[in-house]
Every structure is written in structure tokens, then in C-alpha cells.
Design a protein around this motif. Sequence first.
Motif, PDB file in Angstrom:
ATOM      1  N   ALA A 233     -15.230   4.311 -35.198  1.00  0.00           N
ATOM      2  CA  ALA A 233     -15.593   3.296 -33.733  1.00  0.00           C
ATOM      3  C   ALA A 233     -14.800   3.869 -32.735  1.00  0.00           C
ATOM      4  O   ALA A 233     -13.315   3.731 -32.828  1.00  0.00           O
ATOM      5  N   PHE A 234     -15.158   4.450 -31.721  1.00  0.00           N
ATOM      6  CA  PHE A 234     -14.347   4.996 -30.611  1.00  0.00           C
ATOM      7  C   PHE A 234     -14.602   4.400 -29.358  1.00  0.00           C
ATOM      8  O   PHE A 234     -15.756   3.831 -28.886  1.00  0.00           O
ATOM      9  N   GLY A 235     -13.344   3.850 -28.849  1.00  0.00           N
ATOM     10  CA  GLY A 235     -13.626   3.048 -27.562  1.00  0.00           C
ATOM     11  C   GLY A 235     -12.691   3.440 -26.551  1.00  0.00           C
ATOM     12  O   GLY A 235     -12.063   4.458 -26.637  1.00  0.00           O
ATOM     13  N   ALA A 236     -12.821   2.779 -25.198  1.00  0.00           N
ATOM     14  CA  ALA A 236     -12.008   3.136 -24.302  1.00  0.00           C
ATOM     15  C   ALA A 236     -10.462   3.222 -24.591  1.00  0.00           C
ATOM     16  O   ALA A 236      -9.571   3.960 -23.659  1.00  0.00           O
ATOM     17  N   ALA A 237     -10.111   2.374 -25.574  1.00  0.00           N
ATOM     18  CA  ALA A 237      -8.412   2.365 -25.726  1.00  0.00           C
ATOM     19  C   ALA A 237      -8.156   2.962 -26.959  1.00  0.00           C
ATOM     20  O   ALA A 237      -6.670   2.905 -27.263  1.00  0.00           O
ATOM     21  N   GLY A 238      -9.116   3.520 -28.021  1.00  0.00           N
ATOM     22  CA  GLY A 238      -8.649   4.275 -29.164  1.00  0.00           C
ATOM     23  C   GLY A 238      -9.574   4.239 -30.130  1.00  0.00           C
ATOM     24  O   GLY A 238     -10.856   4.019 -29.833  1.00  0.00           O
ATOM     25  N   MET A 239      -9.465   4.478 -31.332  1.00  0.00           N
ATOM     26  CA  MET A 239     -10.392   4.595 -32.388  1.00  0.00           C
ATOM     27  C   MET A 239      -9.773   4.009 -33.606  1.00  0.00           C
ATOM     28  O   MET A 239      -8.559   4.216 -33.860  1.00  0.00           O
ATOM     29  N   LEU A 240     -10.909   3.292 -34.371  1.00  0.00           N
ATOM     30  CA  LEU A 240     -10.668   2.765 -35.460  1.00  0.00           C
ATOM     31  C   LEU A 240     -11.499   3.642 -36.428  1.00  0.00           C
ATOM     32  O   LEU A 240     -12.654   3.638 -36.178  1.00  0.00           O
ATOM     33  N   SER A 241     -11.044   3.924 -37.556  1.00  0.00           N
ATOM     34  CA  SER A 241     -11.741   4.908 -38.533  1.00  0.00           C
ATOM     35  C   SER A 241     -11.268   4.485 -39.881  1.00  0.00           C
ATOM     36  O   SER A 241     -10.540   3.909 -40.359  1.00  0.00           O
ATOM     37  N   VAL A 242     -12.320   4.763 -40.963  1.00  0.00           N
ATOM     38  CA  VAL A 242     -12.648   4.441 -42.195  1.00  0.00           C
ATOM     39  C   VAL A 242     -12.660   5.739 -42.938  1.00  0.00           C
ATOM     40  O   VAL A 242     -13.442   6.366 -42.703  1.00  0.00           O
ATOM     41  N   GLY A 243     -11.895   5.884 -43.874  1.00  0.00           N
ATOM     42  CA  GLY A 243     -11.958   7.233 -44.729  1.00  0.00           C
ATOM     43  C   GLY A 243     -12.628   6.649 -45.920  1.00  0.00           C
ATOM     44  O   GLY A 243     -12.947   5.691 -46.364  1.00  0.00           O
ATOM     45  N   ASN A 244     -12.940   7.797 -46.958  1.00  0.00           N
ATOM     46  CA  ASN A 244     -13.490   7.425 -48.229  1.00  0.00           C
ATOM     47  C   ASN A 244     -12.349   6.959 -49.114  1.00  0.00           C
ATOM     48  O   ASN A 244     -11.167   6.812 -49.016  1.00  0.00           O
ATOM     49  N   HIS A 245     -12.732   6.381 -50.328  1.00  0.00           N
ATOM     50  CA  HIS A 245     -12.036   5.394 -51.351  1.00  0.00           C
ATOM     51  C   HIS A 245     -11.745   6.395 -52.679  1.00  0.00           C
ATOM     52  O   HIS A 245     -12.989   6.881 -52.969  1.00  0.00           O
ATOM     53  N   THR A 246     -10.963   6.334 -53.092  1.00  0.00           N
ATOM     54  CA  THR A 246     -10.714   7.058 -54.524  1.00  0.00           C
ATOM     55  C   THR A 246     -10.462   5.890 -55.485  1.00  0.00           C
ATOM     56  O   THR A 246      -9.678   4.698 -55.174  1.00  0.00           O
ATOM     57  N   ALA A 247     -10.436   6.299 -56.771  1.00  0.00           N
ATOM     58  CA  ALA A 247     -10.170   5.446 -57.778  1.00  0.00           C
ATOM     59  C   ALA A 247      -8.607   5.123 -57.827  1.00  0.00           C
ATOM     60  O   ALA A 247      -8.344   4.180 -57.997  1.00  0.00           O
ATOM     61  N   THR A 248      -7.754   6.034 -57.609  1.00  0.00           N
ATOM     62  CA  THR A 248      -6.246   5.807 -57.595  1.00  0.00           C
ATOM     63  C   THR A 248      -5.850   6.550 -56.480  1.00  0.00           C
ATOM     64  O   THR A 248      -6.552   7.235 -55.813  1.00  0.00           O
ATOM     65  N   SER A 249      -4.421   6.120 -56.195  1.00  0.00           N
ATOM     66  CA  SER A 249      -3.844   6.706 -54.922  1.00  0.00           C
ATOM     67  C   SER A 249      -3.152   7.882 -55.498  1.00  0.00           C
ATOM     68  O   SER A 249      -1.912   8.295 -54.556  1.00  0.00           O
ATOM     69  N   VAL A 250      -3.319   8.538 -56.558  1.00  0.00           N
ATOM     70  CA  VAL A 250      -2.609   9.715 -56.860  1.00  0.00           C
ATOM     71  C   VAL A 250      -2.862  11.100 -55.906  1.00  0.00           C
ATOM     72  O   VAL A 250      -3.959  11.202 -55.771  1.00  0.00           O
ATOM     73  N   ARG A 251      -1.690  11.780 -55.618  1.00  0.00           N
ATOM     74  CA  ARG A 251      -1.985  12.984 -54.868  1.00  0.00           C
ATOM     75  C   ARG A 251      -1.196  14.173 -55.808  1.00  0.00           C
ATOM     76  O   ARG A 251      -0.241  13.816 -56.639  1.00  0.00           O
ATOM     77  N   LEU A 252      -1.902  15.174 -56.102  1.00  0.00           N
ATOM     78  CA  LEU A 252      -1.410  16.385 -56.650  1.00  0.00           C
ATOM     79  C   LEU A 252      -1.054  17.477 -55.597  1.00  0.00           C
ATOM     80  O   LEU A 252      -1.727  17.825 -54.808  1.00  0.00           O
ATOM     81  N   SER A 253       0.237  18.209 -56.018  1.00  0.00           N
ATOM     82  CA  SER A 253       0.547  19.179 -55.109  1.00  0.00           C
ATOM     83  C   SER A 253       1.085  20.129 -56.315  1.00  0.00           C
ATOM     84  O   SER A 253       2.123  20.048 -57.248  1.00  0.00           O
ATOM     85  N   GLY A 254       0.321  21.488 -55.958  1.00  0.00           N
ATOM     86  CA  GLY A 254       0.655  22.442 -56.899  1.00  0.00           C
ATOM     87  C   GLY A 254       0.666  23.966 -56.213  1.00  0.00           C
ATOM     88  O   GLY A 254       0.366  23.809 -54.886  1.00  0.00           O
ATOM     89  N   ALA A 255       0.767  24.736 -57.091  1.00  0.00           N
ATOM     90  CA  ALA A 255       0.683  26.271 -56.286  1.00  0.00           C
ATOM     91  C   ALA A 255      -0.620  26.480 -55.415  1.00  0.00           C
ATOM     92  O   ALA A 255      -0.531  27.148 -54.318  1.00  0.00           O
ATOM     93  N   ALA A 256      -1.863  26.018 -55.921  1.00  0.00           N
ATOM     94  CA  ALA A 256      -3.012  26.309 -55.169  1.00  0.00           C
ATOM     95  C   ALA A 256      -3.278  25.420 -53.958  1.00  0.00           C
ATOM     96  O   ALA A 256      -4.154  25.694 -53.276  1.00  0.00           O
ATOM     97  N   GLY A 257      -2.424  24.421 -54.059  1.00  0.00           N
ATOM     98  CA  GLY A 257      -2.923  23.531 -52.925  1.00  0.00           C
ATOM     99  C   GLY A 257      -2.051  22.171 -53.054  1.00  0.00           C
ATOM    100  O   GLY A 257      -1.396  21.948 -53.907  1.00  0.00           O
ATOM    101  N   THR A 258      -1.951  21.447 -51.939  1.00  0.00           N
ATOM    102  CA  THR A 258      -1.059  20.232 -51.844  1.00  0.00           C
ATOM    103  C   THR A 258      -1.882  18.987 -51.636  1.00  0.00           C
ATOM    104  O   THR A 258      -2.811  18.909 -50.855  1.00  0.00           O
ATOM    105  N   GLU A 259      -1.262  17.925 -52.038  1.00  0.00           N
ATOM    106  CA  GLU A 259      -1.646  16.419 -51.573  1.00  0.00           C
ATOM    107  C   GLU A 259      -3.323  16.321 -52.050  1.00  0.00           C
ATOM    108  O   GLU A 259      -3.909  15.671 -51.401  1.00  0.00           O
TER     109      GLU A 259
END
Lengths: 328, 328, 328, 328
Positions: A233-259
Motif C-alpha cells: 500500500a503506497f501513499g503520499a507519506a510512505g508505504m506499508l508492505s507485507v511479505g510472504n510467511h514461512t513456517a519457521t524463521s530459520v535462515r541458512l547461509s552457505g557457500a552457494a548463497g546466504t540468508e
Amino acid sequence: MLRFGLFGAGRIGRVHAASLAAHPRTELAIVYDPIEVAAHEVATLYGATPTQDAEAILADPAIDAVIIASPTPTHVDLLTASAQAGKAILCEKPIDACAEEIKGLNATVMVGFNRRFDPTFAAVRDRVANGEIGRLEQLLITSRDPAPAPAAYIASSGGLFRDMTIHDFDMARFFLGEVTEVQATGANLIEPYIAEAGDVDSALVTLRGAGGELCQITNSRRCAFGYDQRIEAFGAAGMLSVGNHTATSVRLSGAAGTETAPPYLNFFLDRYATAYAAELDHLVVCIEQGLTPSPGFADGRAALVLADAATESAKTGRVVRVEAAGGS
Amino acid sequence: MLRFGLFGAGRIGRVHAASLAAHPRTELAIVYDPIEVAAHEVATLYGATPTQDAEAILADPAIDAVIIASPTPTHVDLLTASAQAGKAILCEKPIDACAEEIKGLNATVMVGFNRRFDPTFAAVRDRVANGEIGRLEQLLITSRDPAPAPAAYIASSGGLFRDMTIHDFDMARFFLGEVTEVQATGANLIEPYIAEAGDVDSALVTLRGAGGELCQITNSRRCAFGYDQRIEAFGAAGMLSVGNHTATSVRLSGAAGTETAPPYLNFFLDRYATAYAAELDHLVVCIEQGLTPSPGFADGRAALVLADAATESAKTGRVVRVEAAGGS
Amino acid sequence: MLRFGLFGAGRIGRVHAASLAAHPRTELAIVYDPIEVAAHEVATLYGATPTQDAEAILADPAIDAVIIASPTPTHVDLLTASAQAGKAILCEKPIDACAEEIKGLNATVMVGFNRRFDPTFAAVRDRVANGEIGRLEQLLITSRDPAPAPAAYIASSGGLFRDMTIHDFDMARFFLGEVTEVQATGANLIEPYIAEAGDVDSALVTLRGAGGELCQITNSRRCAFGYDQRIEAFGAAGMLSVGNHTATSVRLSGAAGTETAPPYLNFFLDRYATAYAAELDHLVVCIEQGLTPSPGFADGRAALVLADAATESAKTGRVVRVEAAGGS
Amino acid sequence: MLRFGLFGAGRIGRVHAASLAAHPRTELAIVYDPIEVAAHEVATLYGATPTQDAEAILADPAIDAVIIASPTPTHVDLLTASAQAGKAILCEKPIDACAEEIKGLNATVMVGFNRRFDPTFAAVRDRVANGEIGRLEQLLITSRDPAPAPAAYIASSGGLFRDMTIHDFDMARFFLGEVTEVQATGANLIEPYIAEAGDVDSALVTLRGAGGELCQITNSRRCAFGYDQRIEAFGAAGMLSVGNHTATSVRLSGAAGTETAPPYLNFFLDRYATAYAAELDHLVVCIEQGLTPSPGFADGRAALVLADAATESAKTGRVVRVEAAGGS
């Protein structure tokens, strides 16, 4: 304690059955399904009575409300009969027939646009309404299913705009109120059987809101990384946005890619689990307090008007102007 | 236009040569390296004179400043001689010898703790200093190299705390000012040759700042996903944190995972490219305006005091208390 | 259907009461609390019997299991008596007394280290165990409470390491198995009454695992932005990390800053709501199938050993070596 | 060493002057600007000759190439004359006139669609081309300026689609190759003077690519949180996306919100600083090796065709079909 009857013991019927069991002021009393084993299974799980006689539910004065979660073609008849029987109604799909039949009945009818009850989308809409981003100028809705429905479903779905985009049209109305213009472009990029059914599998839809806002909907019947459900939702004073949801908040960083986050929640039953419970709670409060549920019957019709306008626009390559359809 | 002499035409010498070429008010005049081809190559690239005679640089009155980017064992002699020759000095590594020799010379000496000039770390420190998170309570520094240096380097490195953690000790002092207590734990988890050299390859270090702050440093000689350089400054009113940097802002979402960022910038030449240029600019401004550069000679010694305390603590399993060492 | 008795109708007792009500195979039969109105309130909500007589629960053969959620000083007596009465037990806090008393009783005892059942932490631990990041080298646990407990609580809490870090010690053991060394540094940065009670309000703890791993715990009794609960598991092949959770996935971008997430979930009842339910489910399955719950009684004692070692290290400034304590 | 002449010593001219100075194989020889002080200032900074005589540049055989960074109305004449004079040309803006005049001249002409050289966008396009997300199905381009240009600029800008969206049209062509359909919706939501000039300040544009892809462009002349430049490339196997860039990687968490990033880079000079240098390098390599630069003259015209189609569609409410326009 409100006593509910449930029409339909399939996938979505089970979601509602679980919500009814978990809600402190509701009871699932009776479960109808033409398939005996299905009705029996759901009824047993929650201590309800199974039945193959839909009339039994309607005729029982001890039933306060019904949830219509049966196949779409049965909705008009069940909604009309339930309204005539004086039941409060939660109907999974929006309906544009039978408006005349139920007009004088003062029925409590709620339509299953469950996304309005998603805590995240609801929060964004509240914050927009509270002026946090100033005047709303642009609303961008991304909505992609993880995988296309099978050919049989597609054939009787009413088309992408009525079947899938319908939820996005309601979300647009949730933010914009009325919509005045519809412009749609469809494409066949995924499965031949969708084109063969005369339907599209990908679409971009542009709406203009009654307040002059621009709204963009992006649809696809297939998304490799899960159920893609986002809003900006974009307006004159800024933007509110919603991303997708995942089952857990885990992030993996490895040689092939991060986060790397996990794949997104797979589909609507996962992504909107909270919304289904909140939707039911809204209906319960409305019944208890004699209020009119929102989204109501008219909201369902208004979304269908937009779906039909999109279908026409995609065919003709022209903007289609629509009349305000009421609802809330 | 300030005329610079460069000692050392290796990897880091080339970084400084490029910064000198790009700076509008400096000129790389002469490049010393005992390896003729190296001196020649760098000198040619930037229109400078190559030399194998270090004295030629020191004796030339047209040289205003020198950068000491030669191997570490040469630093004490070159720094002393350069100070005696009246040159302004940027010395890549901190030094704890020769303090007496240069004391009366009023030399302009800057130590190559380049991270202080990283725009992101500098911004965090400024914002902490401006009170944005209230009183600073905890400072967490993560610092992991992408891959261990070869055995030959490790053997003459002075040990993990003097060679690698030294930059983190300076970062701690950048935020905390003085440090009063050091506690360190090392481990050998990566390469046998590091243990064989009597060194550790992984370490956790706990510091207490003069203002009572707690500081934690996490080190590893190996990091599969690149150069891991992060800081969290935690205070009474909130936290400022710095994540790792990637070459592009691209994210990939697919069936195996979502929002995958590219691997992090590989090592210090990439991650701190901007910092090297800003570091040089600071020296230039100090020379031009007669100011004392920071970090100066005393800051180098103060960090070495912490490194030695950490070495002792890791051996004895006891907190080591340190005296305030001055510097800025 | 397993019938449960609940000792304690306070904040955490209510969480367990709700979990019991929602679990398909458990029933909350009786609620004990010395405060009559509290017992009554919780019992009424879930159709249970209130009581002020703890013996009534222990003596009732129809009660299969008890949850000890009463004040900490009562735990030893209740756990011993419940074990003697043959009840399966979930005890909120770890206990290091009464090991002898219950040794021969073969009691099913589970300790309330609920974080092991958090879906995100459990996923990270499984993925580490599955080798996704190679050998685990470093484990970093950040754990900060939103606001310090009141003076009265602090005075009888047993100190930061036994009261708050205890959960982090269990998390360390969840990943590392046994711990062999403890080094701790505390500080008083927040509230004078904590220092006056002889306790610290901020701490850094370094552990060494039996497999050589390094582990770092960062604690604070106050965190302006909510309940700060994060983990990084760093290994030879990469890193798995867990960020904080927010109530919605909304982000705000405006002139003052971009991508602002909502404040984090406020405290453990919110952050670990799912974990409490999963913890109960684990106990139920263990009772039903005659398995030993994990974390069990010995895990509670093992974490307390680490807490006492940390207390000693913080006082003496020395590494404290600990013996393997068993548990799982 | 290639010798360049620069037409225009304004904001964008200075960017090119700096890139020329930093490039190892180019030299800024002469700077033309009708405003004497501007030409003088830029020329002095980089050791070039200032001039008010554009012909002097064209007539000088020692000038290999020119950069046309003067006001847009001068571009056609300067480009034509430069081509006739045999200079290699980088022209800031695309041109749809003078195609006939330059046709036979075999001139090396590059158009200033600098975003193609942004490392992040270039990386996404390469990865799409390498099949990382399978067949490209949807391309979403968000492009919002931080603040509207002043009324005088708007009046002579040629309209939003030719002035601002033009870069997005080129980006669409960068990914899709040819475009076959254009549908546009504009709105006036920001400043009355834009409507008074007969232009729109907000727009949604839908394109269909020659390969059937759907493409969506979202534009606004104002964005409270900085220069909003994002791309999502969605395909059968996943999505590659690009977020906005900030000056530092600092994040703030406090009581009011968490993980707040700094405002985004303010405008194109900041966001695309790297792209301008890479763009120049591409031209240099093309001149040196006798290659044809891309984007070339035809790419400029192709983007203008899309801009005009969008203008027409926004007026008529109809899809406008376009012919393939060539270019690369």
C-alpha cells in the motif's frame, strides 16, 4: 453457546469444523455430506452428528447457524434455503444469484473472504485507514497459487478471474471501497489444459478506485516457491508492505548463497489458518450482538462484478467501467 | 598536491596506490619493493617511479608522506626511519615497539585500522555517540575470515589475537574508548597446521569497557559464506546493527528455499574498499590541516595490549585486567 | 483421554490449562491454587474442579498426570509427592534437590524447558544434526528480556544465571550435549535494585562443549524492542540462524526510515506459545507410549550445574570446569 | 587513450566528466557549455579545455568521442552533427528523429539507458538468460521518483511515459526483447501543476512480450522514502528480485519499531553511480574494438514507440499493439 451445522466435510469444511471446536462459544452440532464416510469422520472427531439429509439441519430449530462448505454449484440453493430457515450463514464462496430470494428475509449472511481477517492484511488496512502513509495512491496485490488446479476443476471454475482473482478483487475493495474501472490482460504460460478450457493461467489486472487510487493485481496459477501472497500500500507519506510467511524463521547461509529462508507456506490452508478462525469469531460476535457481518452478501456480488469486468476487458482489450456495487 | 611514497607493491600496496591515484589531491610519486617487477608494475600503472632503494624515498624532500605496506617485520624500521625523515606516515599494521624512538619527533603517524572508516560502522558509531540507543550496554562484534591463511603465514602471524582479532579490538575501542578487562577462549576446530603452530583458529573474547559496557568478539579463521563482518550495538533504548554486504541486492526464491542473497563479499579488499579510500582521505586532510590522525600510533599499541591480554587469558583461563592505554 | 491436575492457576498455569483444553487427548480435571478465586476462575473456564487441597489431586487415582506451575519454592515438595503418588509430571522449573527421593520411583518427569519445542529452534537443531552446516563450531545465543522483573522477584530468583540464563544453558545442551567449561562476566547496567540484591542484570557467558565447540550466551534483563531471542549455529559448511518474531509481517517505509518491522513479540508467553503446546504434546505421547520425556529431570539438574558454574566464574574471573551431568 | 568532448556541464555532464577522469583509458579533453562559468568549472576540475563553441569539438580530429549531456532539445542536432563528424557518441536521451540523417554514416551511437549497466539489474538479467528461473513469465518493474520535477520541467518533458517510464520501457526490452502490446492507466494524485500541464503523475503500464510474457510497470512521480527502483523476474522455476539500496547497511531496533533501514538512496545519481561508470566503460570497449554499443540508437527509438503507445492507451482505454522495432 451457538450451535452450528456444517454443509460439506471436505478440505475446507474440516478447517471450519476445527475452528468451531476451538472457539469457546460455538459447538459443531451436525455435519452434512453426501459421502457418508466423510460426514461420519468429521462428526466423530468433534462429537457431532453426521447426516446425509441437508433438510435435517435446516429443519432443526436448535441449529443457530450454518457454514456452507459444500461444492460451489450447491451454494445458491443452500444459501437460499438456510436464509429461509432463519439460520445465520457463512458461505464459502460469493454468490451473485438469489439476491432477490433472500432480500426480505433479513438473513445474517457472511461471505468467506477470509483474507480480510488475516492479522497482517488487517493491520495494513487499519494503518492505512489511520493515515499512516497519507492518502493511499497505489495498491499492489501479488497473488500466485503454488500449482494449478487439475483440468476437471479448471473446467468448472468459472475462470481465473471468478475463481482466483475474486479474493484479490475483494482485497482491493477492502482497501479502496468502490472500484470504477477494470482493465485486464491474461496469458497462457503454464499448462495447455488451461488454454484448452478457454481460460488463462496468468493475469495482470489494473483497477481504478473511486477515490482515484490505482490498483494492480498480479496473478499466476503456479509459483515454484509456494503461495505468493503480498500487498504493498503506497501513499503520499510512505508505504506499508507485507511479505510472504514461512513456517519457521530459520535462515541458512552457505557457500552457494546466504540468508536463505524456507519455502513459503504452501497454500491457503496454511497461510490463512489464523484468518479462518478470526473469520468465524467475527460471525459469532455478529450473531451474538445482532450485527451485520462484513464481508456480507453484497460484497460477494461486488467482487463478482469486478471478475466479470476483468473477463470482458481481457477479451476486448478495453477498459471496462463498473458501477458501484454496494457492500462494505 | 601531496606526494606519496609507497613501501610495498603487494596486494595491499596496490589498494593504496589506486586510492592515491583516485584522490584529487594526492600523487603516487615513487614505489619501493625489493621485487623489481612488482615495483615496476605498480609504478607504471600510475605514472610513478619504481625503486629498490628505500632510502631514496626517505631522502627525497619532495616526498610528503609514505604508506608502509611492506611485510610486517619491516614496519618498525621503516616507521622509525620515516618519522626521522619527517614524513607523514600511514602504517598498515599497529606497532608496539619504537615508541621511544619516535616520541620527540612529532611525527604524523596513522595506523591502518581501516574499519573505522567503513561508512556503515562509522555511521553506527556516530549514532551511538549521538545517543540514539541511549547508554551503550553491550557491543557484539562478529569477525570471521573466509578461509585460513596458509601455514607459513600463520607461523609468523603473531597469533590469532594479534593478527586477526586486533581489528576487532580496535573496533571495540572505537566504540568503548578504554577497555579494562579481557577474557578469551580459543579453540582448534579448523586446520591441524594452526594447532601445530601453537595458535588457535576460533575464539570468543569478552571485554569490559571503562564505562562498564560488556563487549563480545566472535572469531573464526574460516567462514563458508564469505567474510563475516557484523556489529550489534545494544543500549538502553534500542539496538543498531550491521549485516554483511553482498555484491548485488539480488534475491532468489525457488522450490528449495526463498530470498537467497548472493554470497557475502569475499574478503577485506572487497568489503572495505570504500574504507581504504576514506582512510587515505582522512590522512590527507590531517596533513593539509596539521591535525593528528586517528587512529594514531597509540591506538595501535592499545589494541596490541588487548591482544596480548587475550593471549594470556586464553592460556590461563583467567580474566586479565588491563591499564588504559591512551590513544583515541 | 489423559486426566491432568494443575498446581498453580497463575500466568503460566493458565497457559498450560489452555493447552490441555486444546489437546485432543487430554482433559484438565482439577486445578489447585491456594488463592480460591484463581483456582475457581481457571477451573470454570475449562470445566474442571477447583481445589485448595493439593493432596486431593495426589490421592485421586483418576488423575494420570500433573503440571507443577506453582511458585518455585513449592516445586521440590510437589514433585516428590507427585512422583510418589505415581503421577506423570511436568515441572515448570528445573530442580536439583530431591534426586535421591525420586530415584527409585521410575517417575515420568519432564522439565519445562519449552524452547526445545519451539518449531524454529527445533528445526535449526534438526538441521545441524543432519549435517547441513557440517561440524558445529560455534553456537551464539542471544536472550534478552523486555524488562527486568520487580525487586521482590529478583530477590528470590536465585540470580540471573539460575533464573534467566538457565533456559540458554539448556539450549546450549540441546545443541552441544555436554558442556565442559564455563566462563561468565556480569554487569550492572540497568536497575540499581538488581545490584542491591547482589545480582547482575547483564551477562556474557562462554561455554566449551564436549566436542570442542565454542558457545556464547548474551543476556540482558532489559530490551527496548521486545523479547530478543536469537540463535546462530555456525559450522564448517555454513550457518543457520534464527531471527526474532513479530506479530505481523508488515513493514513500513517512510521518510524517516525504511522497512520498519513491528516491535518483536513482547515476552515468552507470546514468543513460545506454540512451544508450550508442543511441549505438552510430547509429554502426552511419552505417557501414552511409556517413553521417557526429554528434557527430563537430569536435564534440569545439568542446566543448574552450568548456572552455578557461571555464578562462580563471574565472581572469581576464572574458567570453571564442569563434569558431564547426564540428561539428554 | 580515447579523447572525449563533453556537451553540457550540468548535473549529468559532471557525472560523465568524473567517470572519464576515473577511467584508465579515457581523457576528458574539452567541455562545451553555453554558460561560460559552468564549462570553466568542470574543465578546470579535470584539466580539460572549456569552450562555448560546439563546432570546435566537432571539427577537432583529435577528439574521438563525444558525450551529449546538454538539454534534450539540442540532442537531435548534436547527434546528427557528431555522427557526420565521425565521432563516437553517447547520447543521454533516446531520439526518434534523425534516423534517416545518420543511417548511412555507420556512426557508433550509444543511448544513455544506464540501468542496463547497474550490476544488480545486469546480474538478474544474466541469471534469467541462464535459465535460473526457467521460462520468464512475469516481469514487474517498480519505478518511483523521490519528488516531482518542477512545473517548468514537466511542461517540456514530453510527458511521464516519454520522460520517466522510458527507462522502464528499456528495462522491459532488456529482459523481454520485443514488446507487442501496451496498456496504460494514468492518474493525477500528487501535484495540480502536473494535471494542468496535461500530464499524469502516477501510472500503471501492462506490456505483453513477444514471447508471451506479461510485464507490469508501476510509476509515481513522488516517493516519500526515496528513489524506489525494484524488479521482480518471475519464471516457471522461481523468482529473482531486486530491492532498493541504502547508503549503509545499518538497522535500528527500538520501542517504536524494529529493523529500520536508512532511507533509500535518494535519486538516480546515487543509485546508478556505478552504472554510469560501467556504461562509459562499455562505450570505450566498443570504440576500441570496433563493436556496436548496446543500447544503441534503435533501442532508443523502440522505447519511444512504447512510450507513445502508452500515452495513446492511457487516453483511449484500449490496448495498443506495436510492431517490433529492432534494437538489441
